[in-house]
Design a protein around this motif. Structure first.
Motif, PDB file in Angstrom:
ATOM      1  N   VAL A  90       0.983  -1.316   0.044  1.00 28.16           N
ATOM      2  CA  VAL A  90       0.051  -0.055  -0.135  1.00 28.16           C
ATOM      3  C   VAL A  90       0.691   1.394   0.134  1.00 28.16           C
ATOM      4  CG1 VAL A  90      -1.843   1.389   1.224  1.00 28.16           C
ATOM      5  CG2 VAL A  90      -1.831  -1.341   1.147  1.00 28.16           C
ATOM      6  N   ALA A  91       1.831   1.225   1.037  1.00 23.45           N
ATOM      7  CA  ALA A  91       2.761   2.397   0.943  1.00 23.45           C
ATOM      8  C   ALA A  91       3.534   2.473  -0.274  1.00 23.45           C
ATOM      9  CB  ALA A  91       3.851   2.246   2.066  1.00 23.45           C
ATOM     10  N   THR A  92       4.109   1.482  -0.945  1.00 18.15           N
ATOM     11  CA  THR A  92       4.662   1.617  -2.308  1.00 18.15           C
ATOM     12  C   THR A  92       3.821   2.188  -3.335  1.00 18.15           C
ATOM     13  OG1 THR A  92       6.295  -0.043  -1.637  1.00 18.15           O
ATOM     14  CG2 THR A  92       5.977   0.222  -3.975  1.00 18.15           C
ATOM     15  N   THR A  93       2.745   1.819  -3.258  1.00 17.83           N
ATOM     16  CA  THR A  93       1.555   2.209  -4.357  1.00 17.83           C
ATOM     17  C   THR A  93       1.385   3.748  -4.240  1.00 17.83           C
ATOM     18  OG1 THR A  93       0.912  -0.066  -4.479  1.00 17.83           O
ATOM     19  CG2 THR A  93      -0.497   1.659  -5.544  1.00 17.83           C
ATOM     20  N   VAL A  94       1.104   4.038  -3.329  1.00 14.48           N
ATOM     21  CA  VAL A  94       0.879   5.641  -2.649  1.00 14.48           C
ATOM     22  C   VAL A  94       1.900   6.560  -3.094  1.00 14.48           C
ATOM     23  CG1 VAL A  94       0.449   7.100  -1.025  1.00 14.48           C
ATOM     24  CG2 VAL A  94      -0.694   5.177  -0.930  1.00 14.48           C
ATOM     25  N   LYS A  95       3.207   6.160  -2.864  1.00 12.60           N
ATOM     26  CA  LYS A  95       4.392   6.925  -3.290  1.00 12.60           C
ATOM     27  C   LYS A  95       4.520   6.692  -4.744  1.00 12.60           C
ATOM     28  CE  LYS A  95       7.166   5.728   0.912  1.00 12.60           C
ATOM     29  NZ  LYS A  95       8.250   4.819   1.685  1.00 12.60           N
ATOM     30  N   PHE A  96       4.227   5.661  -5.272  1.00 14.27           N
ATOM     31  CA  PHE A  96       4.235   5.695  -6.899  1.00 14.27           C
ATOM     32  C   PHE A  96       3.225   6.691  -7.499  1.00 14.27           C
ATOM     33  CE2 PHE A  96       2.535   4.374 -11.048  1.00 14.27           C
ATOM     34  CZ  PHE A  96       3.916   4.107 -11.705  1.00 14.27           C
ATOM     35  N   ALA A  97       2.018   6.737  -6.866  1.00 14.00           N
ATOM     36  CA  ALA A  97       1.037   7.545  -7.366  1.00 14.00           C
ATOM     37  C   ALA A  97       1.525   9.220  -7.203  1.00 14.00           C
ATOM     38  CB  ALA A  97      -0.379   7.415  -6.670  1.00 14.00           C
ATOM     39  N   ARG A  98       1.920   9.381  -6.028  1.00  9.81           N
ATOM     40  CA  ARG A  98       2.573  10.769  -5.847  1.00  9.81           C
ATOM     41  C   ARG A  98       3.399  11.216  -6.630  1.00  9.81           C
ATOM     42  NH1 ARG A  98       1.278  13.514  -1.294  1.00  9.81           N
ATOM     43  NH2 ARG A  98       3.008  14.700  -1.384  1.00  9.81           N
ATOM     44  N   LYS A  99       4.445  10.181  -6.998  1.00 13.02           N
ATOM     45  CA  LYS A  99       5.589  10.631  -7.784  1.00 13.02           C
ATOM     46  C   LYS A  99       4.705  11.224  -9.213  1.00 13.02           C
ATOM     47  CE  LYS A  99       9.540   8.364 -10.245  1.00 13.02           C
ATOM     48  NZ  LYS A  99      10.110   7.212 -10.515  1.00 13.02           N
ATOM     49  N   TYR A 100       3.858  10.717  -9.545  1.00 19.04           N
ATOM     50  CA  TYR A 100       3.553  10.956 -10.968  1.00 19.04           C
ATOM     51  C   TYR A 100       2.080  11.785 -10.937  1.00 19.04           C
ATOM     52  CZ  TYR A 100       6.741   7.541 -13.037  1.00 19.04           C
ATOM     53  OH  TYR A 100       7.973   6.957 -13.483  1.00 19.04           O
ATOM     54  N   ASN A 101       1.822  12.086  -9.739  1.00 26.77           N
ATOM     55  CA  ASN A 101       0.651  13.031  -9.542  1.00 26.77           C
ATOM     56  C   ASN A 101      -0.739  12.205  -9.902  1.00 26.77           C
ATOM     57  OD1 ASN A 101      -0.587  15.145  -8.380  1.00 26.77           O
ATOM     58  ND2 ASN A 101      -0.421  16.501 -10.289  1.00 26.77           N
ATOM     59  N   ILE A 102      -0.809  10.993  -9.715  1.00 27.33           N
ATOM     60  CA  ILE A 102      -1.963  10.442 -10.057  1.00 27.33           C
ATOM     61  C   ILE A 102      -2.797  10.130  -8.938  1.00 27.33           C
ATOM     62  CG2 ILE A 102      -2.607   7.890 -10.871  1.00 27.33           C
ATOM     63  CD1 ILE A 102       0.332   7.605 -11.865  1.00 27.33           C
ATOM     64  N   ASP A 103      -4.129  10.207  -9.238  1.00 30.25           N
ATOM     65  CA  ASP A 103      -5.277  10.234  -8.276  1.00 30.25           C
ATOM     66  C   ASP A 103      -5.212   8.549  -7.705  1.00 30.25           C
ATOM     67  OD1 ASP A 103      -6.289  12.561  -9.080  1.00 30.25           O
ATOM     68  OD2 ASP A 103      -8.105  11.863  -9.992  1.00 30.25           O
ATOM     69  N   PHE A 104      -5.364   8.416  -6.697  1.00 31.62           N
ATOM     70  CA  PHE A 104      -5.515   7.108  -6.127  1.00 31.62           C
ATOM     71  C   PHE A 104      -6.740   6.896  -5.317  1.00 31.62           C
ATOM     72  CE2 PHE A 104      -2.538   9.238  -3.468  1.00 31.62           C
ATOM     73  CZ  PHE A 104      -2.876   8.801  -2.199  1.00 31.62           C
ATOM     74  N   LEU A 105      -7.369   5.600  -4.949  1.00 29.71           N
ATOM     75  CA  LEU A 105      -8.428   5.428  -4.164  1.00 29.71           C
ATOM     76  C   LEU A 105      -8.334   4.112  -3.546  1.00 29.71           C
ATOM     77  CD1 LEU A 105     -11.092   6.388  -3.016  1.00 29.71           C
ATOM     78  CD2 LEU A 105     -12.243   5.317  -4.967  1.00 29.71           C
ATOM     79  N   ALA A 106      -8.109   3.816  -2.088  1.00 31.64           N
ATOM     80  CA  ALA A 106      -8.251   2.322  -1.618  1.00 31.64           C
ATOM     81  C   ALA A 106      -9.447   2.126  -1.620  1.00 31.64           C
ATOM     82  CB  ALA A 106      -7.635   2.417  -0.374  1.00 31.64           C
ATOM     83  N   ILE A 107      -9.637   0.458  -2.112  1.00 31.62           N
ATOM     84  CA  ILE A 107     -11.056  -0.062  -2.162  1.00 31.62           C
ATOM     85  C   ILE A 107     -10.899  -1.339  -1.519  1.00 31.62           C
ATOM     86  CG2 ILE A 107     -12.516  -1.157  -3.883  1.00 31.62           C
ATOM     87  CD1 ILE A 107     -12.735   1.761  -4.188  1.00 31.62           C
ATOM     88  N   ASN A 108     -12.207  -1.584  -0.751  1.00 32.40           N
ATOM     89  CA  ASN A 108     -12.170  -2.991  -0.089  1.00 32.40           C
ATOM     90  C   ASN A 108     -13.340  -3.576  -0.914  1.00 32.40           C
ATOM     91  OD1 ASN A 108     -12.619  -5.115   1.632  1.00 32.40           O
ATOM     92  ND2 ASN A 108     -12.797  -4.045   3.516  1.00 32.40           N
ATOM     93  N   ARG A 109     -14.799  -3.259  -0.658  1.00 27.18           N
ATOM     94  CA  ARG A 109     -15.768  -3.969  -1.082  1.00 27.18           C
ATOM     95  C   ARG A 109     -16.497  -3.141  -2.282  1.00 27.18           C
ATOM     96  NH1 ARG A 109     -15.676  -9.207  -0.230  1.00 27.18           N
ATOM     97  NH2 ARG A 109     -17.971  -9.433  -0.516  1.00 27.18           N
ATOM     98  N   GLY A 110     -16.473  -1.848  -2.168  1.00 24.83           N
ATOM     99  CA  GLY A 110     -17.131  -1.110  -3.250  1.00 24.83           C
ATOM    100  C   GLY A 110     -18.533  -0.629  -3.107  1.00 24.83           C
ATOM    101  N   HIS A 111     -18.777  -0.586  -1.866  1.00 19.21           N
ATOM    102  CA  HIS A 111     -20.377  -0.136  -1.704  1.00 19.21           C
ATOM    103  C   HIS A 111     -20.538   1.261  -1.673  1.00 19.21           C
ATOM    104  CE1 HIS A 111     -20.204  -4.542  -0.866  1.00 19.21           C
ATOM    105  NE2 HIS A 111     -21.489  -4.752  -1.163  1.00 19.21           N
ATOM    106  N   GLY A 112     -19.431   2.066  -1.372  1.00 24.48           N
ATOM    107  CA  GLY A 112     -19.758   3.643  -1.321  1.00 24.48           C
ATOM    108  C   GLY A 112     -20.704   4.052  -2.271  1.00 24.48           C
ATOM    109  N   THR A 113     -21.614   4.958  -2.090  1.00 24.47           N
ATOM    110  CA  THR A 113     -22.757   5.620  -3.024  1.00 24.47           C
ATOM    111  C   THR A 113     -22.491   6.914  -3.256  1.00 24.47           C
ATOM    112  OG1 THR A 113     -24.241   5.667  -1.439  1.00 24.47           O
ATOM    113  CG2 THR A 113     -24.219   3.631  -2.889  1.00 24.47           C
ATOM    114  N   THR A 114     -21.603   8.094  -2.651  1.00 28.11           N
ATOM    115  CA  THR A 114     -21.412   9.256  -2.644  1.00 28.11           C
ATOM    116  C   THR A 114     -20.932   9.616  -4.117  1.00 28.11           C
ATOM    117  OG1 THR A 114     -20.409  11.084  -1.957  1.00 28.11           O
ATOM    118  CG2 THR A 114     -19.220   9.095  -1.657  1.00 28.11           C
ATOM    119  N   LYS A 115     -21.532  10.931  -4.864  1.00 28.61           N
ATOM    120  CA  LYS A 115     -21.130  10.979  -6.069  1.00 28.61           C
ATOM    121  C   LYS A 115     -19.605  11.589  -6.158  1.00 28.61           C
ATOM    122  CE  LYS A 115     -23.549  13.871  -8.030  1.00 28.61           C
ATOM    123  NZ  LYS A 115     -24.509  15.254  -8.719  1.00 28.61           N
ATOM    124  N   THR A 116     -18.981  11.830  -4.794  1.00 28.36           N
ATOM    125  CA  THR A 116     -17.725  12.438  -4.956  1.00 28.36           C
ATOM    126  C   THR A 116     -16.767  11.500  -5.282  1.00 28.36           C
ATOM    127  OG1 THR A 116     -17.570  12.034  -2.585  1.00 28.36           O
ATOM    128  CG2 THR A 116     -18.062  14.163  -3.200  1.00 28.36           C
TER     129      THR A 116
END
Length: 508
Positions: A90-116
């Motif tokens: 997880v830490a490695t992936t977050v650091k990679f995303a920051r290096k390239y200024n990429i959005d990232f989102l952690a997902i467990n089961r995918g039940h969130g319904t907020t528009k954001t």
């Protein structure tokens, strides 16, 4: 009765105001290195991950499986899924995303319904499903849980050892996805919310660093993670307080009423809820839904009365509803893990299938039911599902938990702002995928929210973060006391100054 339970399974462990658009946060102009192509990505990040980790790209079957969500209109956009195998991944992936200024989102089961959530663009999904550790301590007082556990596997693992704790009401929902925002559930009369049972957490921060978070270590973050945690970090492991099971058996009585009984039914629910003093062993759910076993055109009211114990001991709480002459009744006595299936909210029940269709959710926290307004809400719901079959899968969830252990916690001790709510309503417009009904669904949900708020005697909107639609004022989600948002904003600036965790009802 299977159809009844399938419809009932839509119940989830789901003041007039001008809706506001969620502003796009300021993000600095991208001056990062160019994003690597797929081969370069595999070479760069793939070599830094554990052997258990995997990368999946669009077009691969597992990518589709991992990016399918409960509501298919909530669509964060990913160019790669990283299925992490360890906390370090997880830490490695977050650091990679920051290096390239990429959005990232952690997902467990995918039940969130907020528009954001749909504001994630060309991002990295960090999928936590492999982080499934469940280890009960030798003294039987705590359990160590991985960040990818979900209600069903936690409940069953604890039950096997005669233990229980706070959990959500649907077996498929991730424990920490719910817990970071609160975590309502059937045991909360005894144990409180899911977040009330978190002793400590391992958290990956926005810069990829790791923090151990507890009351003694990083206490400000410990406060914020419990109620607004989606804004601050990714939980990879936690220590969870557990308890001896209260009873080996649970009882459930499911009763169905037609519209003509709505006022006496909800007057009785008000008596049962008793301004938040309902006995710890009692839980009630109400549901407005179409039930083809009763009528294909006229919605009905389903009332669930749960009791932690025997049918005989439950009788004083069930009988007043039976005296109102439901058109159908069904009862179950079973174990706690199986009560999920008796209620239609088990791992393999309809409510847990993905995708369930297109859906939004509008929450409203109440202290008591304004019975005439609830009758109007039912009519608003019924008129729509009768006039437009594409909305026939919609429902209204009205959840009443025992709150003794919730209200015993100092409201200022966590970021969770809704301990004075006694009832949680979730208005769920659900429509046929591809029917292009999002605007109509939102108009309907907004009208329902305004109607319910008109019956609260001026009490402002209370919007549970895990049910939030995404257009509510931040005060409705995180609390109206000025000090709450002030503290959260200061902590956000300290721990996430670049606004990387901005996709789940973000603090701004």
């Amino acid at each position: 009765m299977a159809t009844i339970l399938s419809i009932l399974s839509l119940v989830l462990g789901l003041f007039s105001f001008q809706a506001i658009a969620v502003p796009t946060p300021f993000i600095p102009r991208d001056v990062s290195p160019a994003l690597p192509n797929q081969r370069a990505l595999q070479n760069e990040i793939g070599r830094s991950l554990s052997k258990k980790a995997a990368l999946y790209f669009p077009g691969q079957p597992e990518y589709k499986n991992l990016t399918t969500r409960w509501a298919d209109n909530i669509n964060p956009n990913f160019f790669v899924t990283v299925e992490v195998g360890t906390e370090d991944d997880v830490a490695t992936t977050v650091k990679f995303a920051r290096k390239y200024n990429i959005d990232f989102l952690a997902i467990n089961r995918g039940h969130g319904t907020t528009k954001t959530l749909s504001t994630v663009k060309n991002g990295i999904q960090i999928n936590l499903r492999q982080l499934q550790e469940i280890t009960v301590a030798a003294d039987g007082k705590t359990a160590t849980l991985g960040g990818g556990v979900y209600n069903d596997n936690v409940v069953n693992a604890l039950h096997a050892k005669g233990k229980s704790s706070g959990s959500g009401a649907a077996g498929c929902v991730g424990l920490m996805g719910a817990g970071l925002g609160g975590g309502y559930g059937r045991y909360e009369g005894f144990y409180g919310l899911v977040l009330d049972n978190i002793i400590d957490m391992n958290v990956i921060m926005a810069d990829g660093s790791k923090k151990f978070v507890s009351a003694a270590s990083n206490p400000d973050l410990y406060w914020a993670m419990r109620g607004a945690g989606h804004n601050f970090g990714i939980v990879t492991k936690l220590t969870y307080r557990i308890h001896d099971e209260i009873s080996p058996t649970w009882y459930l009585n499911t009763m169905i009423f037609k519209q003509d009984k709505i006022q006496p039914v909800f007057k009785q629910l008000n008596k049962l809820i008793a301004n938040g003093t309902m006995p710890a062993r009692v839980i009630n759910y109400a549901l407005f839904a179409l039930n083809p076993n009763i009528s294909t055109t006229e919605p009905v009211i389903t009332i669930n009365i749960f009791y932690i114990g025997s049918a005989q001991d439950a009788k004083p709480y069930v009988q007043p509803f039976l005296d109102l002459k439901p058109v159908s009744t069904q009862s179950f006595t079973t174990s706690y893990p199986d009560i999920f299936y008796a209620a239609g909210t088990g791992l393999n029940d309809f409510v847990c299938q993905e995708p369930i269709g297109s859906a939004y959710l509008y929450p409203m926290g109440l202290q008591t039911y304004n019975v005439p307004v609830i009758a109007q809400l039912f009519q608003l719901y019924a008129d729509k599902v009768k006039s437009n079959p594409d909305f026939s899968g919609s429902n209204v969830m009205l959840e009443g938990y025992s709150l003794g252990a919730v209200k015993a916690v100092d409201p200022a001790s966590t970021a969770f702002a809704h301990r004075d709510d006694n009832i949680l309503i979730g208005f769920l417009p659900r429509w046929t995928p591809g029917a292009n009904l999002e605007r109509e669904a939102e108009e309907w949900g907004s009208k329902a929210r305004t109607l319910v708020q008109s019956g609260t005697n001026g009490r402002p909107l209370s919007a549970y973060v895990n049910y939030a639609h995404g257009d509510e004022p931040l005060e409705a989600v995180y609390g109206y006391e000025p000090w709450r948002l002030e503290r959260l904003r200061k902590l956000k600036k300290r721990y996430d100054p670049d606004f990387k965790f901005r996709f789940y009802n973000p603090i701004r």
